[in-house]
Enzyme design. Structure first.
Site, PDB file in Angstrom:
ATOM      1  N   CYS A 114       2.542  -4.729   6.771  1.00 11.35           N
ATOM      2  CA  CYS A 114       2.401  -4.483   5.340  1.00 11.35           C
ATOM      3  C   CYS A 114       3.704  -3.972   4.731  1.00 11.35           C
ATOM      4  CB  CYS A 114       1.299  -3.445   5.098  1.00 11.35           C
ATOM      5  SG  CYS A 114      -0.339  -4.029   5.589  1.00 11.35           S
ATOM      6  N   HIS A 137       0.828  -1.211   0.000  1.00  9.40           N
ATOM      7  CA  HIS A 137       0.000   0.000   0.000  1.00  9.40           C
ATOM      8  C   HIS A 137       0.858   1.255   0.000  1.00  9.40           C
ATOM      9  CE1 HIS A 137       0.504   0.831   4.342  1.00  9.40           C
ATOM     10  NE2 HIS A 137       0.129  -0.402   4.617  1.00  9.40           N
TER      11      HIS A 137
END
Length: 174
Positions: free
Chosen positions: A149, A129
């Site tokens: 992430c 992301h």
């Protein structure tokens, strides 16, 4: 209080919607990609480098940030680690709070079984992301700020998002 007729509402609606799009907060940009297909993503956690490959050719590479505990394989929800191993792109989120995101198929059956043996959850929602407003503030404090992430700049995730496809293999190495 004055009432608006259906006809006037129909005329005002496009103007109101256009005004909503005029904000200074830039939303996701949906780029297109017409180059060779990406056949695999390789992530090297130790040197913070991600490679988008077509066969054996590197199409693009990016620096990135990781979870708050970047060393080691993610085992449990909340451990701040980024998984290691073979996973796949399993979803796309154009409304991510971190600009855009592409989901990684963690946890797999092995990850879930390992966590269950310890009476814990393996966690989930691991993504590539961007930063979005929140991440832009956090990255000023530390490069590795996510819950596990892999994060790049908003401009970079726009390119990556356009290049990835569902089912694409993602090899995450230590």
């Amino acid at each position: 209080m004055p009432t608006i007729s259906r006809r006037n509402f129909t005329l005002l609606l496009p103007a109101a919607l256009a005004a909503c799009g005029a904000s200074e907060n830039r939303g996701p940009v949906f780029k297109s990609y017409g180059g060779p297909p990406v056949t695999q993503v390789v992530v090297q956690k130790s040197n913070r480098r991600m490679y988008l490959l077509s066969g054996r050719s590197v199409l693009k590479s990016y620096d990135f940030g990781l979870g708050t505990q970047p060393i080691g394989h993610k085992q449990f929800e909340g451990d701040g680690k980024t998984p290691e191993g073979l996973y796949f792109i399993d979803r796309f989120n154009p409304r991510s709070r971190y600009h855009l995101s592409a989901g990684i198929s963690y946890p797999n059956a092995y990850d879930r079984a390992f966590a269950a043996q310890h009476g814990l959850s393996a966690g989930g929602d691991i993504m590539f992301h961007g930063r979005g407003p929140e991440g832009r503030q956090l990255v000023k404090q530390r490069k590795d700020w996510t819950a596990g992430c892999i994060t790049v700049t908003d401009d970079e995730i726009e390119d990556i998002y356009a290049m990835l496809s569902l089912g694409l293999p993602v090899m995450i190495n230590a």
